[in-house]
Design an enzyme around this catalytic site. Sequence first.
Site, short mmCIF file in Angstrom:
data_model
loop_
_atom_site.label_atom_id
_atom_site.label_comp_id
_atom_site.label_asym_id
_atom_site.label_seq_id
_atom_site.Cartn_x
_atom_site.Cartn_y
_atom_site.Cartn_z
N GLY A 39 -9.59 21.65 -34.55
CA GLY A 39 -10.62 20.84 -35.17
C GLY A 39 -11.26 21.54 -36.34
O GLY A 39 -11.62 20.93 -37.35
N LEU A 40 -11.40 22.89 -36.22
CA LEU A 40 -11.97 23.66 -37.30
C LEU A 40 -11.09 23.59 -38.54
O LEU A 40 -11.57 23.49 -39.67
CB LEU A 40 -12.14 25.11 -36.86
CG LEU A 40 -12.76 26.07 -37.88
CD1 LEU A 40 -14.19 25.66 -38.17
CD2 LEU A 40 -12.72 27.50 -37.35
N ASP A 48 -15.25 36.34 -34.37
CA ASP A 48 -14.59 35.03 -34.41
C ASP A 48 -15.35 33.98 -33.62
O ASP A 48 -15.36 32.80 -33.98
CB ASP A 48 -13.17 35.13 -33.86
CG ASP A 48 -12.19 35.60 -34.92
OD1 ASP A 48 -12.65 35.83 -36.06
OD2 ASP A 48 -11.00 35.76 -34.60
N ASP A 76 0.81 -1.22 0.00
CA ASP A 76 0.00 0.00 0.00
C ASP A 76 0.84 1.27 0.00
O ASP A 76 0.28 2.37 -0.01
CB ASP A 76 -0.94 0.00 1.20
CG ASP A 76 -2.14 -0.92 0.98
OD1 ASP A 76 -2.22 -1.50 -0.12
OD2 ASP A 76 -2.97 -1.05 1.88
#
EC number: 1.3.7.7
Length: 549
Positions: A413-414, A278, A36
């Site tokens: 991603g755009l 934007d 542990d």
Amino acid sequence: MQLSLWTYEGPPHVGAMRIAASMQGVHFVLHAPQGDTYADLLFTMIERRDSRPPVTYTTFQARDLGGSTADGFKTACRNAVERFRPDLLLVGASCTAELLQDDPGGLARTLELDIPVVPLDLPSYQKKETWGAAETFYRLVRACAGSAPRQGTPPRASCNLLGPTALGFRNRDDVREIAALLAANGLDVRVIAPLGARPQDLARLPEAAFNIVLYPEIADTAARWLQRTHGMPFVSTSPIGVGGTRDFLREVRAMAGLDADAVASGPDRLSWYSRSIDSTYLTGKRVFIFGDATHAIAAARVASRELGFQVCGLGTYMREFARDVREAAAGHGIEALISDDHLEVEAAILEARPELVLGTQMERHIAKRLRVPCAVISAPVHVQDFPARYSPQMGFEGANVLFDSWVHPLMMGLEEHLLGMFRDDFEFNDQAAPSHLGSAKAAGPETTLPAGSAALPHVDDRMKVATGQAAGDATGTAPLAAPAAGSPIAVAQDPVLALWTADAERELKKVPFFVRGKARRNTEHFAAANGIHPITVETLYDAKAHFAR
């Protein structure tokens, strides 16, 4: 019982370790077997602390079970007090040692140590890490602050900050940001606990007029006890996002007897972006949110109200705060996901089809596999979520950090979306030369390219290689002809990899980009398992039907 590879929370003794490691002058004696001791790595490797947490393990082994493990625990207590000289001793048992029923609290009392000893009763098989941290902090506050009525009336503009801990997501920077905001608004912060506090500081908690609970998961229980025992009200509004920070400051100023509308603002740039043209590119983006209750609820509010996103999923792994998250989810018109099973969370993400995932370290891995933009907003976290720079989540500067962390992955991603939209354009099609090469001539199907000018490193580049766009074959000598429709277009270096026809490649590109990689892998596995060469459109749909069963 369910075996899991990942878990959002550890056992409750890890939560107790977080409180001990947050404070000064506190030492924790943990009755635990040798294995542990792994929990040390959470602090030294993940949080990158410069010292071990203040914990002594009894580290008994299997052969010790034939004797008295209780004697070993008492010896460990004496040695810890003699070596570390703490102001206060915490004692408890790990999930494994709990089965021995040695009663660490009772054993410690028999030692008659000359420092306060706070025993912890941590039901390891019913509760988890965050509950263990909250219970430990509550026990410490009760032991140190006492129940005697406080003397005199504290100044109304005095307060304590409760809840920040070790291993908390950006807790260190949040405390710095909020303490500065409170000072700029005329408030006197008396004690910050448990992070950086000593037991003597906990004894001074009743000297402030009220408490501010930054993280209810950790400090709600202690704040409610202080309210009942010492008449101290508390504020638990989360100062995350511009709107949340302003609401928080108005509530705090009103409680301090100050003009609630005269809020001193900070360097907020998120609001400017939300008003700009934007931002309309990102309006309505679907976002899936999962984490602890505080950060998940606040993230959903910021995403919806301040950035114009659509919340398509909201959930938490903390069942103790399920009611709060369900209420927040209902406000967004969705049903909350309450689960500590990462596979269930992954299935929910796939079903929601988000364009951005905000979650924990677990969701970062899931989003990476699905090729969906992602940002971490909550614990559990990994080493990269403890940056060396100043990076809060709370306050006005925290809103700027949220903007950078959430919007920039979506802009990437755009770009991918635009590449797909203009794939057939004369300038941006797959056969066009890279624009950054300027005057370089586009490599057409009949172009002979320089020998050895490029390798064949990527699976996705196999199509370019076959059409002659890339730098020739492995030896760089032969011009490459464009394939006819229906013919194999990819020649992999690894013969095990499957071949794709041009029609199949075009059909694959119709699959949304965030699941396209998984669709390609599944189809190639299906083709390899069934000895199919090349992969056609029919193979693609056969694989889809196979994995849908």
